[in-house]
Design a protein around this motif. Structure first.
Motif, PDB file in Angstrom:
ATOM      1  N   THR A  21       1.027  -0.999   0.145  1.00 28.18           N
ATOM      2  CA  THR A  21      -0.047  -0.474  -0.168  1.00 28.18           C
ATOM      3  C   THR A  21       0.944   1.451  -0.066  1.00 28.18           C
ATOM      4  O   THR A  21       1.828   1.901   0.899  1.00 28.18           O
ATOM      5  CB  THR A  21      -1.015  -0.261   1.329  1.00 28.18           C
ATOM      6  N   GLY A  22      -0.065   2.297  -0.977  1.00 21.83           N
ATOM      7  CA  GLY A  22       1.256   3.610  -0.734  1.00 21.83           C
ATOM      8  C   GLY A  22       0.289   4.869  -1.327  1.00 21.83           C
ATOM      9  O   GLY A  22      -0.908   4.120  -1.503  1.00 21.83           O
ATOM     10  N   VAL A  23       0.824   5.520   0.053  1.00 14.90           N
ATOM     11  CA  VAL A  23      -0.088   7.177  -0.148  1.00 14.90           C
ATOM     12  C   VAL A  23       0.259   7.798  -1.636  1.00 14.90           C
ATOM     13  O   VAL A  23       1.636   7.933  -1.691  1.00 14.90           O
ATOM     14  CB  VAL A  23      -0.226   8.091   0.466  1.00 14.90           C
ATOM     15  N   VAL A  24      -0.607   8.225  -2.305  1.00 15.28           N
ATOM     16  CA  VAL A  24      -0.040   9.213  -3.897  1.00 15.28           C
ATOM     17  C   VAL A  24      -0.025  10.795  -2.843  1.00 15.28           C
ATOM     18  O   VAL A  24      -1.028  11.128  -2.423  1.00 15.28           O
ATOM     19  CB  VAL A  24      -1.529   9.118  -4.042  1.00 15.28           C
ATOM     20  N   ARG A  25       1.668  11.207  -3.267  1.00 12.92           N
ATOM     21  CA  ARG A  25       2.252  12.150  -3.024  1.00 12.92           C
ATOM     22  C   ARG A  25       1.464  13.606  -4.121  1.00 12.92           C
ATOM     23  O   ARG A  25       1.520  14.600  -3.449  1.00 12.92           O
ATOM     24  CB  ARG A  25       3.313  12.166  -2.274  1.00 12.92           C
ATOM     25  N   SER A  26       1.616  13.404  -5.331  1.00 13.85           N
ATOM     26  CA  SER A  26       1.656  13.866  -5.908  1.00 13.85           C
ATOM     27  C   SER A  26       0.891  12.865  -7.625  1.00 13.85           C
ATOM     28  O   SER A  26       1.237  11.870  -7.645  1.00 13.85           O
ATOM     29  CB  SER A  26       2.915  14.796  -6.699  1.00 13.85           C
ATOM     30  N   ALA A  27       0.304  13.968  -8.838  1.00 12.85           N
ATOM     31  CA  ALA A  27      -0.786  13.366  -9.129  1.00 12.85           C
ATOM     32  C   ALA A  27      -0.581  15.044 -10.316  1.00 12.85           C
ATOM     33  O   ALA A  27      -1.150  15.705 -10.289  1.00 12.85           O
ATOM     34  CB  ALA A  27      -1.930  12.385  -9.528  1.00 12.85           C
ATOM     35  N   VAL A  28       0.111  14.539 -11.404  1.00 10.14           N
ATOM     36  CA  VAL A  28      -0.563  15.266 -12.766  1.00 10.14           C
ATOM     37  C   VAL A  28      -0.289  14.996 -13.968  1.00 10.14           C
ATOM     38  O   VAL A  28       0.242  13.610 -14.361  1.00 10.14           O
ATOM     39  CB  VAL A  28       1.264  15.697 -12.650  1.00 10.14           C
ATOM     40  N   PRO A  29      -1.127  15.390 -15.188  1.00 12.62           N
ATOM     41  CA  PRO A  29      -0.937  15.061 -16.416  1.00 12.62           C
ATOM     42  C   PRO A  29       0.159  14.488 -17.356  1.00 12.62           C
ATOM     43  O   PRO A  29       0.972  15.209 -17.140  1.00 12.62           O
ATOM     44  CB  PRO A  29      -1.335  16.055 -17.559  1.00 12.62           C
ATOM     45  N   PHE A  30       0.188  13.491 -18.403  1.00 13.37           N
ATOM     46  CA  PHE A  30       1.525  13.209 -18.525  1.00 13.37           C
ATOM     47  C   PHE A  30       0.836  12.473 -20.227  1.00 13.37           C
ATOM     48  O   PHE A  30       0.622  12.164 -20.702  1.00 13.37           O
ATOM     49  CB  PHE A  30       1.270  11.763 -18.662  1.00 13.37           C
ATOM     50  N   PRO A  31       0.921  14.594 -20.860  1.00 11.19           N
ATOM     51  CA  PRO A  31       1.345  14.163 -22.370  1.00 11.19           C
ATOM     52  C   PRO A  31       1.513  13.446 -23.359  1.00 11.19           C
ATOM     53  O   PRO A  31       1.059  13.458 -24.531  1.00 11.19           O
ATOM     54  CB  PRO A  31       0.539  15.796 -22.457  1.00 11.19           C
ATOM     55  N   GLU A  32       2.671  13.567 -22.998  1.00 13.49           N
ATOM     56  CA  GLU A  32       3.511  13.129 -23.161  1.00 13.49           C
ATOM     57  C   GLU A  32       3.785  11.058 -23.942  1.00 13.49           C
ATOM     58  O   GLU A  32       3.678  10.917 -25.216  1.00 13.49           O
ATOM     59  CB  GLU A  32       4.644  13.241 -23.211  1.00 13.49           C
ATOM     60  N   ALA A  33       2.899  10.626 -22.954  1.00 14.70           N
ATOM     61  CA  ALA A  33       2.087   9.062 -22.803  1.00 14.70           C
ATOM     62  C   ALA A  33       1.552   9.227 -24.123  1.00 14.70           C
ATOM     63  O   ALA A  33       0.815   9.631 -24.559  1.00 14.70           O
ATOM     64  CB  ALA A  33       1.540   8.931 -21.800  1.00 14.70           C
ATOM     65  N   ARG A  34       2.108   7.453 -25.361  1.00 16.07           N
ATOM     66  CA  ARG A  34       0.710   7.542 -25.913  1.00 16.07           C
ATOM     67  C   ARG A  34      -0.581   7.494 -25.848  1.00 16.07           C
ATOM     68  O   ARG A  34      -1.474   7.452 -26.207  1.00 16.07           O
ATOM     69  CB  ARG A  34       1.008   5.503 -27.033  1.00 16.07           C
TER      70      ARG A  34
END
Length: 119
Positions: A21-34
Motif C-alpha cells: 500500500t502506498g499513498v499518492v503524494r502527487s499526480a500530474v497529467p502526462f501528455p507525452e504518453a501514447r
C-alpha cells in the motif's frame, strides 16, 4: 464476460511479488504518453520510500482527486521508461475487458496501511 483465466502458477511465484500500500503524494497529467496517463508519486514509507509511476487512470480519475489516496502497487518490478519517464512501480487496478483503457483502482478498505504488504 471476462477474459479466459490464465494458467495456474505455484504459490512461490505469487510470493515473489512485493505488493504494498502506498499513498499518492502527487499526480500530474502526462501528455507525452501514447495513451492518456498520469504521472504519480507514491509514498510507501520505509524502507521503500517514494516511487513514481505512469498510470492510465484518466477515464475515471482526475489528478487532484488522487492525492492522499491509498493504492496497491507492485514495488519490485524493474523500472520501465515511458515517453522518457522512469516508471518504478505498477499501480494496480481492475481492467474492464469490454472497454480498453477503463481502469478502477484497488486499495485497502481502511486507511493507515501505508507500506503494508499484500499477503
Amino acid at each position: 464476460m471476462g477474459p479466459d483465466p490464465l494458467p495456474p502458477v505455484d504459490f512461490d511465484t505469487f510470493s515473489r511479488l512485493d505488493i504494498r500500500t502506498g499513498v499518492v503524494r502527487s499526480a500530474v497529467p502526462f501528455p507525452e504518453a501514447r495513451k492518456p496517463a498520469l504521472k504519480l508519486e507514491v509514498d510507501f514509507g520505509p524502507p521503500i520510500g517514494s516511487r513514481q509511476s505512469s498510470a492510465q487512470l484518466t477515464l475515471h480519475y482526475r489528478a487532484e482527486e488522487l492525492v492522499g489516496r491509498e493504492v496497491l502497487a507492485v514495488v519490485n518490478f524493474a523500472p520501465r521508461r515511458i515517453a522518457g519517464f522512469k516508471s518504478e512501480v505498477l499501480v494496480l487496478g481492475m481492467l474492464n475487458p469490454e472497454e480498453d483503457g477503463e481502469v478502477i483502482l484497488i486499495g485497502p478498505d481502511r486507511t493507515g496501511t501505508r507500506g503494508w504488504r499484500l499477503g
